[in-house]
Scaffold this active site. Structure first.
Site, PDB file in Angstrom:
ATOM      1  N   TYR A  87      -9.018   1.165 -61.094  1.00 45.44           N
ATOM      2  CA  TYR A  87      -8.368   1.704 -59.904  1.00 45.44           C
ATOM      3  C   TYR A  87      -9.020   1.171 -58.637  1.00 45.44           C
ATOM      4  O   TYR A  87     -10.237   1.000 -58.570  1.00 45.44           O
ATOM      5  CB  TYR A  87      -8.451   3.229 -59.888  1.00 45.44           C
ATOM      6  CG  TYR A  87      -7.570   3.892 -60.919  1.00 45.44           C
ATOM      7  CD1 TYR A  87      -6.206   4.018 -60.726  1.00 45.44           C
ATOM      8  CD2 TYR A  87      -8.125   4.392 -62.104  1.00 45.44           C
ATOM      9  CE1 TYR A  87      -5.399   4.620 -61.680  1.00 45.44           C
ATOM     10  CE2 TYR A  87      -7.325   4.999 -63.060  1.00 45.44           C
ATOM     11  CZ  TYR A  87      -5.969   5.109 -62.839  1.00 45.44           C
ATOM     12  OH  TYR A  87      -5.181   5.701 -63.787  1.00 45.44           O
TER      13      TYR A  87
ATOM     14  N   ASP B 258       4.754  11.209 -68.048  1.00 45.01           N
ATOM     15  CA  ASP B 258       5.749  11.453 -67.000  1.00 45.01           C
ATOM     16  C   ASP B 258       7.151  11.494 -67.610  1.00 45.01           C
ATOM     17  O   ASP B 258       7.993  12.301 -67.203  1.00 45.01           O
ATOM     18  CB  ASP B 258       5.671  10.362 -65.933  1.00 45.01           C
ATOM     19  CG  ASP B 258       4.260  10.159 -65.408  1.00 45.01           C
ATOM     20  OD1 ASP B 258       3.523  11.157 -65.301  1.00 45.01           O
ATOM     21  OD2 ASP B 258       3.891   9.012 -65.120  1.00 45.01           O
TER      22      ASP B 258
END
Length: 336
Positions: free
Chosen positions: A104, A277
């Protein structure tokens, strides 16, 4: 039908092509995604009106990220364009014995620096029936946590259903507030949560009772006792065979009843990102369109399984394609 509104950060995803290692790459494939926004985009493909709320840098990269989600049918009109930086993440897609890896690069993003007063939640939610958020959003910054708090309060004032994937990521909480101090207040405003036994222990100190016949039921009952607004708890179980082979099933505890699906077998896995998700978006779709919790759970788990076969963060499937899998059509035969 009124909208499902999601709130959270969208990032640029950069991946080497063809399962290359980062050290082998001379180019990177670009797409965009975010846990909350992926839910909205998946719902849009399922025919459910969806809007996303977020903050992007006021530059061409921010516009490109927003346009990506507009292209998937998501209403982005309530997004704010201020700041200079879009968060990034680098994904090295694994295969067989080699696991996928993520790095990240999201520090000091436009979303992390948002101001809660930029979002007029009563106006944003006036055409909505549902608000969804994830535990990633309040982990990013104190201001993002406050904006989440205000969104939930507005949703409850307006009688919306509120859902959350608690999605505890310990390393994200770096701004001086503990998840254990922030998340309980936010989860208290939810009707539905995605939560595993591990997340419940880490965030709320809830452990399955010793000797419990079903650890998920024991955890769910304690979670509902602690947070009386919660009516449904869902999660997935994974039996990972390798980076390329996954088996998943869905779990739900609702209205005093436990439900689980059978395992869906995914081999080969094309892309794991966004599987969770896809699960919650499938469940939201199911609660809006299907008569029972078991049917919604099966639809959600099949949707998640399909997402594992699709590149990118977003589950680009139709209800008919999910129902096709639910009906047992899992051989991948050519459809004409």
């Amino acid at each position: 039908m009124k909208q499902v509104v999601t709130f959270g950060e969208i990032m640029m995803r950069l991946s080497p092509p063809l399962h290359y290692r980062m050290s082998q790459a001379s180019s990177l494939d670009v797409t965009y995604g975010g846990g909350d926004a992926n839910v909205g985009a998946a719902l849009a493909h399922l025919g459910v009106p969806a809007a996303h709320v977020g903050c992007f840098p006021d530059n061409a990269v921010g516009q490109a990220a927003a346009q990506h989600f507009r292209g998937h049918g998501v209403d982005m009109r309530h997004c704010v364009f201020r700041g200079e930086r879009l968060g990034l993440y680098f994904l090295e897609v694994g295969a067989s014995l080699r696991a996928s890896r993520i790095v990240y690069d999201r520090y000091d993003s436009a979303f992390a620096n948002l101001q809660p007063e930029w979002f007029k939640w009563d106006e944003i939610l006036k055409d909505a029936q549902w608000l969804h958020w994830t535990g990633i959003t309040p982990a990013i910054s104190a201001s993002a946590a406050q904006a989440t708090r205000e969104a939930i309060a507005a949703a409850r004032r307006r009688g919306l259903t509120v859902s959350a994937d608690v999605n505890y990521r310990r390393n994200l909480w770096q701004y001086g507030q503990r998840a254990q101090d922030v998340m309980p207040e936010l989860v208290a405003g939810c009707d539905l949560v995605v939560c595993t036994e591990g997340d419940a222990e880490d965030l709320f100190g809830i452990k399955p009772e010793a000797g419990a016949e079903n650890s998920f039921v024991s955890m769910s009952e304690q979670l509902m006792a602690r947070f009386p607004n919660i009516r449904q708890v869902i999660a997935t179980r994974r039996a990972t065979q390798s980076a390329s082979h996954e088996r998943i099933k869905g779990l739900a505890y609702a209205e005093g009843h436990y439900h689980e699906t059978g395992f869906f077998d995914i081999n080969p896995v094309v892309d794991r990102i966004g599987g969770g998700d896809a699960f919650i978006s499938g469940f939201i779709y199911g609660r809006l369109h299907l008569p029972t919790v078991p049917e919604a759970l099966t639809f959600a788990t099949a949707a998640s399984a399909l997402k594992h076969t699709i590149s990118g963060d977003i589950n680009v499937v139709t209800p008919a394609e999910v129902h096709h899998i639910v009906a047992g059509n899992t051989t991948g035969r050519l459809l004409r």
